[in-house]
Structures are given as structure tokens and as C-alpha cells.
Design a protein around this motif. Structure first.
Motif, short mmCIF file in Angstrom:
data_model
loop_
_atom_site.label_atom_id
_atom_site.label_comp_id
_atom_site.label_asym_id
_atom_site.label_seq_id
_atom_site.Cartn_x
_atom_site.Cartn_y
_atom_site.Cartn_z
N ILE A 122 30.77 50.14 29.20
CA ILE A 122 32.00 50.05 29.99
C ILE A 122 32.45 51.18 30.95
O ILE A 122 32.32 52.17 30.36
CB ILE A 122 33.41 49.63 28.96
CG1 ILE A 122 33.21 48.54 27.93
CG2 ILE A 122 34.59 49.77 29.60
CD1 ILE A 122 33.06 46.95 28.61
N THR A 123 32.67 50.93 32.30
CA THR A 123 32.77 51.86 33.08
C THR A 123 34.05 52.75 33.01
O THR A 123 35.22 51.89 32.28
CB THR A 123 32.58 51.46 34.65
OG1 THR A 123 33.65 50.85 34.82
CG2 THR A 123 31.21 50.98 34.65
N LYS A 124 34.42 53.90 33.70
CA LYS A 124 35.75 54.48 33.67
C LYS A 124 36.55 53.47 34.44
O LYS A 124 37.80 53.45 33.88
CB LYS A 124 35.36 55.76 34.33
CG LYS A 124 36.87 56.47 34.37
CD LYS A 124 36.69 57.65 35.14
CE LYS A 124 38.06 58.51 35.31
NZ LYS A 124 39.06 58.01 35.88
N ASN A 125 36.33 53.12 35.38
CA ASN A 125 37.08 52.06 36.09
C ASN A 125 37.57 50.84 35.44
O ASN A 125 38.80 50.20 35.33
CB ASN A 125 36.50 51.72 37.63
CG ASN A 125 36.30 52.60 38.60
OD1 ASN A 125 36.66 53.63 38.47
ND2 ASN A 125 36.06 52.19 39.73
N ASN B 186 37.88 50.93 32.10
CA ASN B 186 38.87 51.72 31.02
C ASN B 186 40.18 51.84 31.98
O ASN B 186 41.20 51.63 31.23
CB ASN B 186 38.38 52.76 30.54
CG ASN B 186 37.50 52.56 29.22
OD1 ASN B 186 37.94 51.96 28.69
ND2 ASN B 186 36.44 53.22 29.06
N ASP B 187 40.15 52.16 33.10
CA ASP B 187 41.41 52.44 33.85
C ASP B 187 42.28 51.37 33.93
O ASP B 187 43.44 51.40 34.00
CB ASP B 187 41.21 53.16 35.13
CG ASP B 187 40.48 54.52 35.06
OD1 ASP B 187 40.52 55.19 34.02
OD2 ASP B 187 40.03 55.09 35.98
N ASN C 271 40.51 48.88 41.10
CA ASN C 271 39.57 49.55 40.33
C ASN C 271 38.18 49.07 40.60
O ASN C 271 37.12 49.79 40.05
CB ASN C 271 39.94 49.43 38.99
CG ASN C 271 41.30 49.86 38.44
OD1 ASN C 271 41.07 51.07 38.07
ND2 ASN C 271 42.25 49.20 38.15
N ASP C 272 38.16 48.48 41.77
CA ASP C 272 36.81 48.21 42.43
C ASP C 272 35.94 47.53 41.36
O ASP C 272 34.64 47.85 41.11
CB ASP C 272 35.94 49.48 43.00
CG ASP C 272 35.00 49.01 43.73
OD1 ASP C 272 35.10 47.82 44.50
OD2 ASP C 272 33.78 49.93 44.00
N GLN D 262 33.32 42.19 35.27
CA GLN D 262 33.88 43.42 34.87
C GLN D 262 35.47 43.42 34.42
O GLN D 262 35.94 44.08 33.40
CB GLN D 262 33.72 44.53 35.79
CG GLN D 262 32.31 45.22 36.05
CD GLN D 262 32.11 45.92 37.19
OE1 GLN D 262 32.68 45.83 38.14
NE2 GLN D 262 31.36 46.99 36.81
N MET D 263 36.15 42.51 35.24
CA MET D 263 37.66 42.60 34.99
C MET D 263 37.88 41.54 33.73
O MET D 263 38.75 41.98 32.86
CB MET D 263 38.31 41.91 36.20
CG MET D 263 39.78 41.70 36.08
SD MET D 263 40.44 43.32 35.79
CE MET D 263 42.45 42.79 35.89
#
Length: 199
Positions: free
Chosen positions: A3-6, A8-9, A125-126, A131-132
Motif C-alpha cells: 500500500i503506497t503513501k498516497n 494511506n493518505d 492522491n493520483d 488503488q482507490m
């Protein structure tokens, strides 16, 4: 799966948005509706990642696919892993067999209200649709963890049911006009202290 930082954000924004939209701004929201809403969102954005040519299928039409069978369990696994990280163990013996609670609300209605603001969170969050979907599965786990009036097994069961529903149901089109209104509401509520504590 990493899981990327984006991603998590995005989780914080997803939870906040669902509480505001589904809770109609009161910040009081039925537990089943909260869990089912983020789970439906996760499943629905995963559905969009499949890139189906929908044709004239109406919103709410069930669309079975091998993609959903293959990728849908990822959402379940993410939620399970996040709950585990919270120290919550799911007892499989307590998982309901066919008697699981699920939302009384209509899928098309709920997704129609939350998917456009969710799209903005995704863009901010690009993230890709997939990913979403994964971020929404993390958000689902947070809500289960925060829900003191149901057992973790009940919450997890609600999530699984609505992951399946979301990943196999044709969603309505995005309503970008409604999204503009939603963003205004979000800005007005940005000073409100959340009822949940995630981090």
C-alpha cells in the motif's frame, strides 16, 4: 501487495467523506451503513478497474465476471490484514452462515451519492481505480475497528457481502455537478472534529 503513501493518505478522506455524506452532516451514522458504504465503494471502484464495455446495461445490473472472482478477495484480505494489525482477530467460527446483516439502503442510491466525491479523492492522491478500491478497503477496516456496537465478525461479514455486491454491480455514471456541491459541504465541515480516531 504494498500500500503506497498516497493510498494511506486517501483513507482519512474516504472515512470523513462517507461519514459526512451518508450521515447527512450530523456525523451520526448507522454502523451497518458506514461499513457497507465504504465496502460498496471499494467493490465499485474495483469493478471500474476491470474496464468493461457496459453498453446499455442499467445501473444496478448484476455483472458477473472472472475479474471480480479473482480480484475481489484482495479487498477481503486487505481488511483482514488491517484488522489484524489493530490486534483484532476474526474468529471464523463466529462468522455467520447466510444470516449476515447487510445494508437496507439501495446500492445505486448510496454509490450515486459517494462515488463522485470519492473520485475527487482518487484524483487528489493520483490513484488508479484499483488503488482507490484498496484504500476504501482499509477505510472499511478502520470503521469496523471503531464500531463498538457490533462484533468484529459482524462488521467483517457486512464488508465481505458488500465487497461482492460492489464488484459485481454496474454503478451509475459519475455526477460531477453533485460533486461540486459535496466539495462545498466538505469545506464547510473541515473544522469539525472527527468522531473517530484513526491514527
Amino acid at each position: 501487495m504494498e500500500i503506497t503513501k498516497n493510498q494511506n493518505d486517501a483513507v482519512n478522506d474516504i472515512v470523513e467523506m462517507v461519514v459526512n455524506v451518508i450521515g447527512n452532516g450530523s456525523r451520526e451514522i448507522d454502523t451497518t451503513e458506514a461499513i457497507s458504504s465504504t465496502a460498496r465503494l471499494a467493490g465499485s471502484f474495483l469493478f471500474r478497474s476491470f474496464g468493461f464495455k457496459i453498453g446499455d446495461a442499467k445501473p444496478g445490473t448484476v455483472m458477473l465476471s472472472e475479474d471480480a472472482n479473482t480480484k475481489g478477495p484482495q479487498l477481503v484480505n486487505i481488511t483482514h490484514a488491517v484488522l489484524h494489525n489493530f490486534g483484532i482477530q476474526i474468529d471464523n467460527n463466529k462468522m455467520s452462515n447466510g444470516n449476515q446483516k447487510h445494508a437496507d439502503s439501495n446500492f445505486v442510491d448510496v454509490i450515486g451519492r459517494i462515488q463522485s466525491p470519492a473520485l475527487e479523492i482518487m484524483k487528489k492522491n493520483d490513484l488508479s481505480y484499483e488503488q482507490m478500491a484498496q484504500s476504501s478497503a482499509i477505510a472499511t477496516a478502520f470503521i469496523i475497528q471503531q464500531s463498538s456496537n457490533i462484533t468484529p465478525e459482524e462488521g467483517f461479514g457486512i464488508a465481505i457481502y458488500h465487497y461482492i455486491e460492489g464488484s459485481k454491480t454496474n454503478p451509475p455514471d459519475f455526477d460531477l455537478k453533485a460533486n461540486t456541491e459535496s466539495k462545498k459541504q466538505e469545506q464547510n465541515k473541515s473544522q469539525t472534529k472527527p468522531w473517530w480516531k484513526i491514527w
